[in-house]
Motif scaffolding. Structure first.
Motif, mmCIF file in Angstrom:
data_model
loop_
_atom_site.group_PDB
_atom_site.id
_atom_site.type_symbol
_atom_site.label_atom_id
_atom_site.label_comp_id
_atom_site.label_asym_id
_atom_site.label_seq_id
_atom_site.Cartn_x
_atom_site.Cartn_y
_atom_site.Cartn_z
ATOM 1 N N PRO A 17 0.834 -1.200 0.000
ATOM 2 C CA PRO A 17 0.000 0.000 0.000
ATOM 3 C C PRO A 17 0.867 1.247 0.000
ATOM 4 O O PRO A 17 1.922 1.291 0.635
ATOM 5 C CB PRO A 17 -0.816 -0.124 1.293
ATOM 6 N N ALA A 18 0.416 2.255 -0.724
ATOM 7 C CA ALA A 18 1.134 3.522 -0.819
ATOM 8 C C ALA A 18 0.183 4.649 -0.446
ATOM 9 O O ALA A 18 -0.759 4.946 -1.185
ATOM 10 C CB ALA A 18 1.681 3.727 -2.226
ATOM 11 N N ILE A 19 0.411 5.258 0.704
ATOM 12 C CA ILE A 19 -0.395 6.386 1.168
ATOM 13 C C ILE A 19 0.182 7.657 0.560
ATOM 14 O O ILE A 19 1.366 7.947 0.725
ATOM 15 C CB ILE A 19 -0.368 6.479 2.704
ATOM 16 N N VAL A 20 -0.650 8.416 -0.133
ATOM 17 C CA VAL A 20 -0.180 9.636 -0.783
ATOM 18 C C VAL A 20 -0.603 10.848 0.045
ATOM 19 O O VAL A 20 -1.785 11.031 0.349
ATOM 20 C CB VAL A 20 -0.724 9.762 -2.214
ATOM 21 N N GLN A 21 0.380 11.669 0.381
ATOM 22 C CA GLN A 21 0.171 12.860 1.207
ATOM 23 C C GLN A 21 0.637 14.093 0.437
ATOM 24 O O GLN A 21 1.677 14.061 -0.224
ATOM 25 C CB GLN A 21 0.967 12.733 2.507
ATOM 26 N N ASP A 22 -0.157 15.162 0.500
ATOM 27 C CA ASP A 22 0.273 16.420 -0.102
ATOM 28 C C ASP A 22 1.500 16.925 0.659
ATOM 29 O O ASP A 22 1.461 17.093 1.879
ATOM 30 C CB ASP A 22 -0.856 17.454 -0.032
ATOM 31 N N ALA A 23 2.591 17.164 -0.052
ATOM 32 C CA ALA A 23 3.842 17.549 0.591
ATOM 33 C C ALA A 23 3.745 18.905 1.286
ATOM 34 O O ALA A 23 4.498 19.168 2.222
ATOM 35 C CB ALA A 23 4.967 17.571 -0.432
ATOM 36 N N ASP A 24 2.820 19.742 0.851
ATOM 37 C CA ASP A 24 2.696 21.080 1.432
ATOM 38 C C ASP A 24 1.639 21.143 2.528
ATOM 39 O O ASP A 24 1.896 21.610 3.634
ATOM 40 C CB ASP A 24 2.374 22.104 0.341
ATOM 41 N N THR A 25 0.435 20.668 2.228
ATOM 42 C CA THR A 25 -0.655 20.796 3.193
ATOM 43 C C THR A 25 -0.639 19.693 4.240
ATOM 44 O O THR A 25 -1.285 19.818 5.273
ATOM 45 C CB THR A 25 -2.019 20.751 2.485
ATOM 46 N N LYS A 26 0.077 18.593 3.953
ATOM 47 C CA LYS A 26 0.162 17.416 4.832
ATOM 48 C C LYS A 26 -1.140 16.607 4.863
ATOM 49 O O LYS A 26 -1.260 15.660 5.648
ATOM 50 C CB LYS A 26 0.558 17.795 6.273
ATOM 51 N N ASN A 27 -2.110 16.947 4.017
ATOM 52 C CA ASN A 27 -3.352 16.191 3.966
ATOM 53 C C ASN A 27 -3.148 14.891 3.192
ATOM 54 O O ASN A 27 -2.396 14.835 2.222
ATOM 55 C CB ASN A 27 -4.452 17.010 3.287
ATOM 56 N N VAL A 28 -3.839 13.838 3.628
ATOM 57 C CA VAL A 28 -3.788 12.560 2.928
ATOM 58 C C VAL A 28 -4.716 12.637 1.714
ATOM 59 O O VAL A 28 -5.889 12.996 1.843
ATOM 60 C CB VAL A 28 -4.197 11.397 3.851
ATOM 61 N N LEU A 29 -4.177 12.309 0.537
ATOM 62 C CA LEU A 29 -4.927 12.459 -0.701
ATOM 63 C C LEU A 29 -5.593 11.165 -1.151
ATOM 64 O O LEU A 29 -6.738 11.168 -1.588
ATOM 65 C CB LEU A 29 -3.997 12.960 -1.810
ATOM 66 N N MET A 30 -4.874 10.057 -1.075
ATOM 67 C CA MET A 30 -5.418 8.794 -1.578
ATOM 68 C C MET A 30 -4.578 7.629 -1.086
ATOM 69 O O MET A 30 -3.515 7.814 -0.486
ATOM 70 C CB MET A 30 -5.445 8.794 -3.110
ATOM 71 N N LEU A 31 -5.071 6.437 -1.356
ATOM 72 C CA LEU A 31 -4.332 5.207 -1.099
ATOM 73 C C LEU A 31 -4.307 4.389 -2.379
ATOM 74 O O LEU A 31 -5.346 4.183 -3.014
ATOM 75 C CB LEU A 31 -4.999 4.392 0.025
ATOM 76 N N GLY A 32 -3.120 3.960 -2.762
ATOM 77 C CA GLY A 32 -2.984 3.088 -3.926
ATOM 78 C C GLY A 32 -2.063 1.928 -3.577
ATOM 79 O O GLY A 32 -1.648 1.780 -2.414
ATOM 80 N N TYR A 33 -1.743 1.112 -4.574
ATOM 81 C CA TYR A 33 -0.845 -0.024 -4.365
ATOM 82 C C TYR A 33 0.274 0.019 -5.398
ATOM 83 O O TYR A 33 0.034 0.295 -6.577
ATOM 84 C CB TYR A 33 -1.617 -1.338 -4.456
ATOM 85 N N MET A 34 1.480 -0.248 -4.938
ATOM 86 C CA MET A 34 2.628 -0.248 -5.830
ATOM 87 C C MET A 34 3.242 -1.635 -5.917
ATOM 88 O O MET A 34 3.392 -2.329 -4.907
ATOM 89 C CB MET A 34 3.701 0.737 -5.347
ATOM 90 N N SER A 35 3.596 -2.006 -7.126
ATOM 91 C CA SER A 35 4.425 -3.176 -7.386
ATOM 92 C C SER A 35 5.861 -2.690 -7.532
ATOM 93 O O SER A 35 6.100 -1.467 -7.593
ATOM 94 C CB SER A 35 3.971 -3.852 -8.684
ATOM 95 N N PRO A 36 6.839 -3.587 -7.608
ATOM 96 C CA PRO A 36 8.215 -3.117 -7.847
ATOM 97 C C PRO A 36 8.320 -2.273 -9.113
ATOM 98 O O PRO A 36 9.046 -1.269 -9.137
ATOM 99 C CB PRO A 36 9.001 -4.426 -7.975
ATOM 100 N N GLU A 37 7.577 -2.657 -10.162
ATOM 101 C CA GLU A 37 7.621 -1.906 -11.420
ATOM 102 C C GLU A 37 7.010 -0.512 -11.255
ATOM 103 O O GLU A 37 7.522 0.471 -11.806
ATOM 104 C CB GLU A 37 6.889 -2.670 -12.516
ATOM 105 N N ALA A 38 5.911 -0.433 -10.502
ATOM 106 C CA ALA A 38 5.265 0.861 -10.260
ATOM 107 C C ALA A 38 6.189 1.765 -9.460
ATOM 108 O O ALA A 38 6.295 2.981 -9.732
ATOM 109 C CB ALA A 38 3.943 0.672 -9.525
ATOM 110 N N TYR A 39 6.868 1.189 -8.486
ATOM 111 C CA TYR A 39 7.812 1.963 -7.676
ATOM 112 C C TYR A 39 8.943 2.496 -8.553
ATOM 113 O O TYR A 39 9.283 3.683 -8.482
ATOM 114 C CB TYR A 39 8.361 1.089 -6.556
#
Length: 219
Positions: A17-39
């Motif tokens: 699982p990959a939790i995505v956070q806005d680097a400026d506002t610190k708000n959590v934007l979404m949750l996705g999933y990464m494979s080695p290729e996606a990473y």
């Protein structure tokens, strides 16, 4: 940005699982999933990319809508099986058109800027660039900085009593800026004041303070 991370993709069958956070506002934007290729694609392109479990393929966020996520950093958690992805969103993150996948508005808390402001003032103190008002304050010494805090506080009081809300806001901002300069000169942070106020917010704080004072007087 750390890119050589020890990520345990095998623990959950090749995805993390990959939790995505806005680097400026610190708000959590979404949750996705990464494979080695996606990473690897995220790192190489700078655009956050996931593994789509429904389509069974790589999916770069915004490849259709244009609402991409520009990578800032990636961190892995203590168990090496969850990622925290900090990014800059280009438009709404959710496919429904909202800023986040929880329907929240992705707005920064203005109070967070006070820490950024002090970081900037810290740099002024270290670098002392010519032509800077903040540099001039530091050069004039702690007594002058403290005096400016008092002067600006008086201006704020005057506007509070006889002025307008707009003028009060202006003068109070001046006061707060000079207070942060004073704190910086004394190697203190605005967070120290927040911590002190948080401590006082405890319902037992006043009682504890009185008991400590009484104990001190007895000794």
């Amino acid at each position: 940005m750390t890119t050589n991370l020890n990520i345990d993709f095998e623990k959950m069958g090749g995805l993390v699982p990959a939790i995505v956070q806005d680097a400026d506002t610190k708000n959590v934007l979404m949750l996705g999933y990464m494979s080695p290729e996606a990473y690897e694609k995220t790192i190489s392109t700078g655009l956050v990319t996931f593994w789509s479990r429904s389509r069974q393929c790589l999916w770069t966020k915004g490849e259709t809508s244009g609402n991409t996520l520009q990578l800032v950093s990636i961190q892995v958690d203590c168990d090496n099986d969850t990622l925290l992805v900090k990014a800059h969103p280009n438009g709404p993150t959710c496919h429904t058109g909202t800023d986040t996948c929880w329907g929240e508005t992705n707005e920064a808390n203005p109070v967070l800027f006070l820490s950024e402001l002090q970081d900037f003032i810290d740099r002024r103190k270290r670098e002392m660039p010519e032509g800077s008002y903040t540099t001039a304050l530091f050069k004039n010494g702690i007594k002058r900085v403290a005096q400016k805090v008092g002067e600006e506080a008086l201006e704020a009081v005057i506007e509070a009593v006889n002025g307008t809300e707009e003028k009060l806001k202006y003068e109070a901002a001046d006061m707060l800026y000079h207070l942060i300069v004073l704190l910086t000169a004394k190697d203190m942070r605005i967070e120290d004041l927040a911590e002190e106020l948080h401590r006082r917010h405890d319902p037992n704080w006043d009682r504890q303070r009185r008991e400590a004072k009484a104990k001190g007087e007895m000794e």
